[in-house]
Design a protein around this motif. Structure first.
Motif, PDB file in Angstrom:
ATOM      1  N   GLY A 189      43.621   2.785  -0.572  1.00 12.92           N
ATOM      2  CA  GLY A 189      44.137   3.120  -1.899  1.00 12.92           C
ATOM      3  C   GLY A 189      43.962   4.589  -2.236  1.00 12.92           C
ATOM      4  N   ALA A 190      42.808   5.163  -1.860  1.00 10.21           N
ATOM      5  CA  ALA A 190      42.583   6.589  -2.113  1.00 10.21           C
ATOM      6  C   ALA A 190      43.566   7.447  -1.322  1.00 10.21           C
ATOM      7  CB  ALA A 190      41.147   6.956  -1.760  1.00 10.21           C
ATOM      8  N   ALA A 191      43.831   7.042  -0.076  1.00  4.91           N
ATOM      9  CA  ALA A 191      44.813   7.774   0.727  1.00  4.91           C
ATOM     10  C   ALA A 191      46.200   7.666   0.109  1.00  4.91           C
ATOM     11  CB  ALA A 191      44.821   7.235   2.161  1.00  4.91           C
ATOM     12  N   GLY A 192      46.518   6.480  -0.426  1.00  5.64           N
ATOM     13  CA  GLY A 192      47.810   6.314  -1.083  1.00  5.64           C
ATOM     14  C   GLY A 192      47.951   7.194  -2.318  1.00  5.64           C
ATOM     15  N   ALA A 193      46.855   7.353  -3.078  1.00  3.03           N
ATOM     16  CA  ALA A 193      46.898   8.218  -4.250  1.00  3.03           C
ATOM     17  C   ALA A 193      47.126   9.670  -3.846  1.00  3.03           C
ATOM     18  CB  ALA A 193      45.590   8.078  -5.040  1.00  3.03           C
ATOM     19  N   CYS A 194      46.488  10.099  -2.762  1.00  2.56           N
ATOM     20  CA  CYS A 194      46.707  11.467  -2.254  1.00  2.56           C
ATOM     21  C   CYS A 194      48.155  11.659  -1.833  1.00  2.56           C
ATOM     22  CB  CYS A 194      45.776  11.748  -1.075  1.00  2.56           C
ATOM     23  SG  CYS A 194      44.031  11.883  -1.497  1.00  2.56           S
ATOM     24  N   LEU A 195      48.712  10.634  -1.196  1.00  2.00           N
ATOM     25  CA  LEU A 195      50.111  10.728  -0.771  1.00  2.00           C
ATOM     26  C   LEU A 195      51.053  10.809  -1.960  1.00  2.00           C
ATOM     27  CD1 LEU A 195      50.193   8.155   2.177  1.00  2.00           C
ATOM     28  CD2 LEU A 195      50.439  10.639   2.333  1.00  2.00           C
ATOM     29  N   ALA A 196      50.789  10.016  -2.990  1.00  2.00           N
ATOM     30  CA  ALA A 196      51.658  10.037  -4.166  1.00  2.00           C
ATOM     31  C   ALA A 196      51.627  11.404  -4.842  1.00  2.00           C
ATOM     32  CB  ALA A 196      51.234   8.946  -5.144  1.00  2.00           C
ATOM     33  N   ALA A 197      50.438  11.986  -4.950  1.00  2.00           N
ATOM     34  CA  ALA A 197      50.330  13.306  -5.573  1.00  2.00           C
ATOM     35  C   ALA A 197      51.017  14.370  -4.725  1.00  2.00           C
ATOM     36  CB  ALA A 197      48.857  13.659  -5.782  1.00  2.00           C
ATOM     37  N   ALA A 198      50.828  14.313  -3.404  1.00  2.00           N
ATOM     38  CA  ALA A 198      51.467  15.284  -2.519  1.00  2.00           C
ATOM     39  C   ALA A 198      52.986  15.157  -2.570  1.00  2.00           C
ATOM     40  CB  ALA A 198      50.962  15.104  -1.086  1.00  2.00           C
ATOM     41  N   ALA A 199      53.486  13.922  -2.582  1.00  2.00           N
ATOM     42  CA  ALA A 199      54.931  13.713  -2.654  1.00  2.00           C
ATOM     43  C   ALA A 199      55.505  14.265  -3.948  1.00  2.00           C
ATOM     44  CB  ALA A 199      55.244  12.225  -2.521  1.00  2.00           C
ATOM     45  N   ALA A 200      54.787  14.095  -5.049  1.00  2.00           N
ATOM     46  CA  ALA A 200      55.263  14.626  -6.328  1.00  2.00           C
ATOM     47  C   ALA A 200      55.333  16.154  -6.277  1.00  2.00           C
ATOM     48  CB  ALA A 200      54.342  14.171  -7.457  1.00  2.00           C
TER      49      ALA A 200
ATOM     50  N   THR B  13      47.383   2.677   9.241  1.00  2.00           N
ATOM     51  CA  THR B  13      48.257   3.617   9.951  1.00  2.00           C
ATOM     52  C   THR B  13      49.451   4.040   9.099  1.00  2.00           C
ATOM     53  OG1 THR B  13      49.551   1.828  10.960  1.00  2.00           O
ATOM     54  CG2 THR B  13      47.614   2.619  12.168  1.00  2.00           C
ATOM     55  N   VAL B  14      49.792   3.243   8.060  1.00  2.00           N
ATOM     56  CA  VAL B  14      50.940   3.570   7.223  1.00  2.00           C
ATOM     57  C   VAL B  14      50.730   4.886   6.476  1.00  2.00           C
ATOM     58  CG1 VAL B  14      52.374   2.802   5.304  1.00  2.00           C
ATOM     59  CG2 VAL B  14      51.609   1.163   7.045  1.00  2.00           C
ATOM     60  N   PRO B  15      49.574   5.096   5.795  1.00  2.00           N
ATOM     61  CA  PRO B  15      49.380   6.391   5.137  1.00  2.00           C
ATOM     62  C   PRO B  15      49.430   7.567   6.103  1.00  2.00           C
ATOM     63  CG  PRO B  15      47.777   4.804   4.331  1.00  2.00           C
ATOM     64  CD  PRO B  15      48.463   4.174   5.498  1.00  2.00           C
ATOM     65  N   LEU B  16      48.970   7.371   7.320  1.00  2.00           N
ATOM     66  CA  LEU B  16      49.009   8.454   8.302  1.00  2.00           C
ATOM     67  C   LEU B  16      50.445   8.809   8.662  1.00  2.00           C
ATOM     68  CD1 LEU B  16      46.123   7.315  10.697  1.00  2.00           C
ATOM     69  CD2 LEU B  16      46.016   8.972   8.823  1.00  2.00           C
ATOM     70  N   ALA B  17      51.285   7.788   8.821  1.00  2.00           N
ATOM     71  CA  ALA B  17      52.689   8.057   9.147  1.00  2.00           C
ATOM     72  C   ALA B  17      53.405   8.744   7.990  1.00  2.00           C
ATOM     73  CB  ALA B  17      53.390   6.752   9.508  1.00  2.00           C
ATOM     74  N   VAL B  18      53.119   8.296   6.766  1.00  2.00           N
ATOM     75  CA  VAL B  18      53.750   8.920   5.598  1.00  2.00           C
ATOM     76  C   VAL B  18      53.279  10.358   5.446  1.00  2.00           C
ATOM     77  CG1 VAL B  18      54.014   8.792   3.095  1.00  2.00           C
ATOM     78  CG2 VAL B  18      54.017   6.696   4.460  1.00  2.00           C
ATOM     79  N   ALA B  19      51.994  10.597   5.690  1.00  2.00           N
ATOM     80  CA  ALA B  19      51.465  11.965   5.601  1.00  2.00           C
ATOM     81  C   ALA B  19      52.135  12.877   6.626  1.00  2.00           C
ATOM     82  CB  ALA B  19      49.952  11.949   5.808  1.00  2.00           C
ATOM     83  N   ALA B  20      52.369  12.371   7.830  1.00  2.00           N
ATOM     84  CA  ALA B  20      53.038  13.179   8.849  1.00  2.00           C
ATOM     85  C   ALA B  20      54.468  13.505   8.431  1.00  2.00           C
ATOM     86  CB  ALA B  20      53.025  12.437  10.188  1.00  2.00           C
ATOM     87  N   ALA B  21      55.150  12.537   7.811  1.00  2.00           N
ATOM     88  CA  ALA B  21      56.520  12.781   7.355  1.00  2.00           C
ATOM     89  C   ALA B  21      56.553  13.826   6.246  1.00  2.00           C
ATOM     90  CB  ALA B  21      57.154  11.477   6.890  1.00  2.00           C
ATOM     91  N   LEU B  22      55.619  13.743   5.304  1.00  2.00           N
ATOM     92  CA  LEU B  22      55.575  14.722   4.220  1.00  2.00           C
ATOM     93  C   LEU B  22      55.172  16.105   4.738  1.00  2.00           C
ATOM     94  CD1 LEU B  22      53.904  12.634   1.359  1.00  2.00           C
ATOM     95  CD2 LEU B  22      56.299  13.331   1.544  1.00  2.00           C
ATOM     96  N   TRP B  23      54.321  16.142   5.748  1.00  2.00           N
ATOM     97  CA  TRP B  23      53.905  17.429   6.329  1.00  2.00           C
ATOM     98  C   TRP B  23      55.089  18.158   6.951  1.00  2.00           C
ATOM     99  CZ3 TRP B  23      49.029  19.609   6.109  1.00  2.00           C
ATOM    100  CH2 TRP B  23      48.835  20.755   6.878  1.00  2.00           C
TER     101      TRP B  23
END
Length: 273
Positions: free
Chosen positions: A10-21, A168-178
């Motif tokens: 959940g914490a990783a998901g929150a980081c992803l949501a903020a980064a995506a915004a 592994t899902v947050p890691l894949a999303v983070a790579a896509a956003l990177w």
């Protein structure tokens, strides 16, 4: 309450949501107008490309020439004729013959490049520096959060396979956003429009092209335009990507019959400035 892997996911998901915004929400509106060649080069090829355009502009004015071993040097100290901030910073950095890669690292040149980057960000062509850095920091936190969770949470036969798969899902999303580039859609449309309006010529026109035309072509096409308009300065000055990434000096191939003056090295792409 014991730690559970779901908390870390959940914490990783929150980081992803903020980064995506930060990365995807609209920033400053694009300013109508065409930026200068150095800004165009920064958008296309990053900081080194902008410095190369500045060097070509200084060479056209007769204040910069080639040095030894793939370097550039000053040819007189007529600073009064240099008004552009980046060009002045580059010119005053050439107290000795140095390679392009070294010029890019000089503090005064870095400051001028930062100012150029901020101008592009204010024009809506690059993502703002604060938002870009914050998004990158949040994306770096994602794998650290997942790894920490895997290390500190208890392993049980019932939840480990499911949690490990979902982590592994947050890691894949983070790579896509990177992978999202720093330049915006407006910048990509601008580069496409400029290439349509200023196609690269097959050969230089008789009498030589105008100075502004050379700078625009170098900004848009890099090495191809350099070899077309200023081949001697580009080759002997180490502007064609032949410079060593460690020293900034050209690496020459001295093997008999090689027919080459240098060995290509990969250059820098869009700035993740």
């Amino acid at each position: 309450m014991p730690l559970d892997m779901w908390w870390f996911i959940g914490a990783a998901g929150a980081c992803l949501a903020a980064a995506a915004a930060l990365l995807l929400l609209p920033g400053a509106p694009a300013v109508v107008g065409t930026p200068g060649p150095q800004s165009v080069a920064l958008l296309r090829g990053g900081r080194r490309a902008a410095v190369v355009v500045a060097l070509v502009a200084l060479h056209q004015r007769g204040v910069v020439t080639t040095g030894r071993h793939g370097t550039v040097r000053t040819d007189g100290w007529t600073q009064a004729a240099v008004r552009d901030r980046l060009q002045l910073a580059v010119h005053t950095s050439l107290r000795r013959p140095v390679g392009v890669r070294v010029v890019v690292t000089v503090p005064r040149v870095q400051k001028a490049l930062d100012a150029l980057r901020d101008e592009c960000a204010a024009a809506g062509l690059l993502r703002a520096n604060a938002r870009w850095r914050a998004a990158r920091a949040l994306l770096c936190a994602v794998p650290l959060t997942i790894v920490t969770g895997l290390l500190v949470t208890p392993m049980t036969a019932s939840n480990t396979p499911l949690q490990s798969a979902i982590s592994t899902v947050p890691l894949a999303v983070a790579a896509a956003l990177w992978a999202i580039p720093r330049r915006t859609r407006a910048a990509r449309r601008l580069l496409e429009s400029l290439r349509e309006r200023h196609p690269l010529e097959q050969r230089p026109p008789r009498g030589g092209p105008a100075g502004s035309r050379v700078l625009t072509s170098v900004a848009l096409y890099g090495d191809s335009a350099l070899t077309l308009y200023v081949p001697h300065f580009a080759r002997e000055g180490g502007l064609l990507g032949h410079g060593s990434r460690d020293t900034g000096f050209a690496v020459f191939n001295t093997a008999p019959g090689s027919g080459s003056t240098g060995t290509d090295h990969p250059g820098c792409g869009t700035s993740s400035a």
